[in-house]
Design an enzyme around this catalytic site. Structure first.
Site, PDB file in Angstrom:
ATOM      1  N   SER A   1       0.783  -1.236   0.000  1.00 54.89           N
ATOM      2  CA  SER A   1       0.000   0.000   0.000  1.00 54.89           C
ATOM      3  C   SER A   1       0.811   1.281   0.000  1.00 54.89           C
ATOM      4  O   SER A   1       0.236   2.365  -0.144  1.00 54.89           O
ATOM      5  CB  SER A   1      -0.938   0.004   1.203  1.00 54.89           C
TER       6      SER A   1
ATOM      7  N   SER B   1     -10.303   1.380   2.019  1.00 53.67           N
ATOM      8  CA  SER B   1     -10.790   0.523   0.940  1.00 53.67           C
ATOM      9  C   SER B   1      -9.840   0.562  -0.242  1.00 53.67           C
ATOM     10  O   SER B   1      -9.617   1.609  -0.847  1.00 53.67           O
ATOM     11  CB  SER B   1     -12.190   0.974   0.491  1.00 53.67           C
ATOM     12  N   ASN B   2      -9.308  -0.586  -0.591  1.00 56.39           N
ATOM     13  CA  ASN B   2      -8.406  -0.676  -1.741  1.00 56.39           C
ATOM     14  C   ASN B   2      -9.128  -0.411  -3.058  1.00 56.39           C
ATOM     15  O   ASN B   2      -8.507  -0.030  -4.042  1.00 56.39           O
ATOM     16  CB  ASN B   2      -7.741  -2.051  -1.752  1.00 56.39           C
TER      17      ASN B   2
ATOM     18  N   PHE C   1     -13.308 -13.721  -3.072  1.00 59.84           N
ATOM     19  CA  PHE C   1     -11.966 -13.261  -3.444  1.00 59.84           C
ATOM     20  C   PHE C   1     -10.957 -13.689  -2.387  1.00 59.84           C
ATOM     21  O   PHE C   1      -9.861 -14.182  -2.697  1.00 59.84           O
ATOM     22  CB  PHE C   1     -11.986 -11.737  -3.593  1.00 59.84           C
ATOM     23  N   ALA C   2     -11.324 -13.524  -1.099  1.00 65.73           N
ATOM     24  CA  ALA C   2     -10.431 -13.895  -0.006  1.00 65.73           C
ATOM     25  C   ALA C   2     -10.133 -15.387  -0.013  1.00 65.73           C
ATOM     26  O   ALA C   2      -8.995 -15.813   0.225  1.00 65.73           O
ATOM     27  CB  ALA C   2     -11.050 -13.480   1.332  1.00 65.73           C
TER      28      ALA C   2
ATOM     29  N   GLY D   1       2.386  -0.899   4.333  1.00 66.46           N
ATOM     30  CA  GLY D   1       1.629  -1.805   3.480  1.00 66.46           C
ATOM     31  C   GLY D   1       2.391  -3.072   3.212  1.00 66.46           C
ATOM     32  O   GLY D   1       3.494  -3.268   3.717  1.00 66.46           O
TER      33      GLY D   1
END
Length: 399
Positions: free
Chosen positions: A107, A213-214, A171-172, A356
């Site tokens: 990040s 939030s990505n 997704f996870a 990140g």
């Protein structure tokens, strides 16, 4: 960083792409292989720059004792640059981590993306208060999401309310647990990632709350491409990497390989580190995209953040906007600016930067507002460590 309880089970990428995994000390500790003699020797300070870093060296050794395979750090102050490492870069060969080793920064990518958008605003090619709809018509729609009510600024400071695609259960399951081994080379387009995020209802109405939030930064990368007509990676290279001569920093796209030199990255993939540790060095970074795909070194990160806060990349107005923060309501990360956030340490020193990571690699890059003291570091395991302790040691001299 503390995360909202509704997110439940989180794997390596989720934790890594969530704002402050290291700086807030959110990584838990667990034992793993101890450092060998070569790594201990590598932690010795460079000649002439050993004064004032004793606490940092102890804090790095403590990370290894807590379970991190290896720690790599560079600090820059009025005495010059000080490089140090503890532990190992490779659990098999036990080679030490070296100053020029590259690693995935996760990040920290967000600060680069925000810088480009602020440069575009300075050039009057975009206004940060433009709606997302203006630049990406029809992209943010459905389930109560509406790009007509979200601004670019709200993407950058995480007040858009958009759901974080990395928290999506399907997704996870594919990418944060053992499923990663099957899907590590899959390519994900920005449109796919945004679609996952917008398949969920928003966390709150735009501008009424804060949630990391990505999805926001994947959209920010798409906005850069729409404004400039170029890939966001090319804009980062042209506007930041080349002018600052950050030759070891790359935006890899879909390339799963790490440029040399580099160590290995290790993850438990959500399991018990005493049972199994996986080598996760190679992966397709499109799973993170503009939210966290970049690769760099400690030296390059320090050069970038020092140049940024000293006004070498942004005019005064845009730099002021970047450093204007909003309250987060999160423990350990109280305020957030535009792709950067402050943290006040126990000695009343305030540092700016970002942290990140991505599977098996967690990093932090920090700098004082005056740019006279910076420190960047990386750990090559994602199940242990305390980045806050390292920052306290370097900037406050406490351990």
């Amino acid at each position: 960083m503390a995360t909202r309880s509704r997110r439940g089970r989180r794997g390596t990428l989720v934790a890594a792409l969530t704002a402050a995994a290291l700086a807030a000390g959110a990584l838990g500790a667990a034992p793993v292989a101890a450092a060998g003699p070569a790594a201990e020797a590598a932690a010795k300070p460079a000649p002439g720059h050993g004064h004032g870093h004793e606490a940092t060296r102890k804090a790095m050794d403590a990370q290894v004792a807590a379970g991190v395979p290896g720690v790599l750090l560079q600090a820059v102050d009025r005495h010059g640059a000080w490089n140090a490492s503890s532990g190992v870069a490779d659990l098999e060969t036990e080679r030490p981590r070296l100053p020029k080793d590259r690693f995935r920064v996760g990040s920290i990518t967000k600060t680069f993306v925000a810088t480009v958008l602020l440069q575009l605003e300075a050039e009057r090619r975009i206004d940060l208060d433009d709606t997302v709809e203006k630049w990406l018509p029809g992209v943010v729609r459905g389930q109560g999401n509406d790009g007509r009510t979200i601004t670019v600024r709200q993407l950058l400071n995480h007040t858009s309310g958009l759901f974080d695609y990395t928290s999506d259960a399907a997704f996870a399951e594919k990418l944060f647990g053992p499923g990663f081994l099957e899907h590590r080379y899959d390519t994900w387009t920005p449109e796919q990632l945004v679609s996952i995020g917008t398949s969920h209802e928003p966390d709150f109405a735009p501008g009424t709350g804060w949630n990391y939030s990505n999805t926001n930064y994947v959209l920010a990368g798409m906005v850069i491409e729409r404004v400039t007509g170029e890939e966001y990676a090319e804009e980062i290279e042209r506007r930041i990497l080349r002018p600052l001569r950050l030759r070891a920093t790359t935006v890899p796209g879909t390339d799963p390989d790490m440029p040399r030199p580099h160590g290995r990255a290790y993850s438990t993939l959500g399991g018990d580190p005493e049972e199994k540790i996986y080598d996760t060095t190679e992966l397709n970074p499109s799973i993170a995209g503009a939210a966290g795909e970049m690769i760099s070194t400690t030296g390059d990160l320090n050069r970038f953040y020092r140049a940024l806060v000293r006004g070498k990349l942004l005019p005064d107005r845009q730099l002021k906007a970047m450093l204007t923060t909003v309250a987060t309501g999160e423990e350990g990360l109280e305020r957030y600016g535009l792709g950067i956030y402050p943290q006040t340490l126990s000695c009343d020193v305030t540092i700016w930067g970002h942290s990140g990571g991505i599977h098996g690699s967690a990093s932090a890059a920090t700098v004082t507002r005056a740019g006279d003291h910076a420190a960047a570091f990386n750990v090559n395991g994602d199940w242990a460590g305390d980045g806050r302790a390292v920052a306290e040691a370097e900037f406050c001299g406490t351990s």
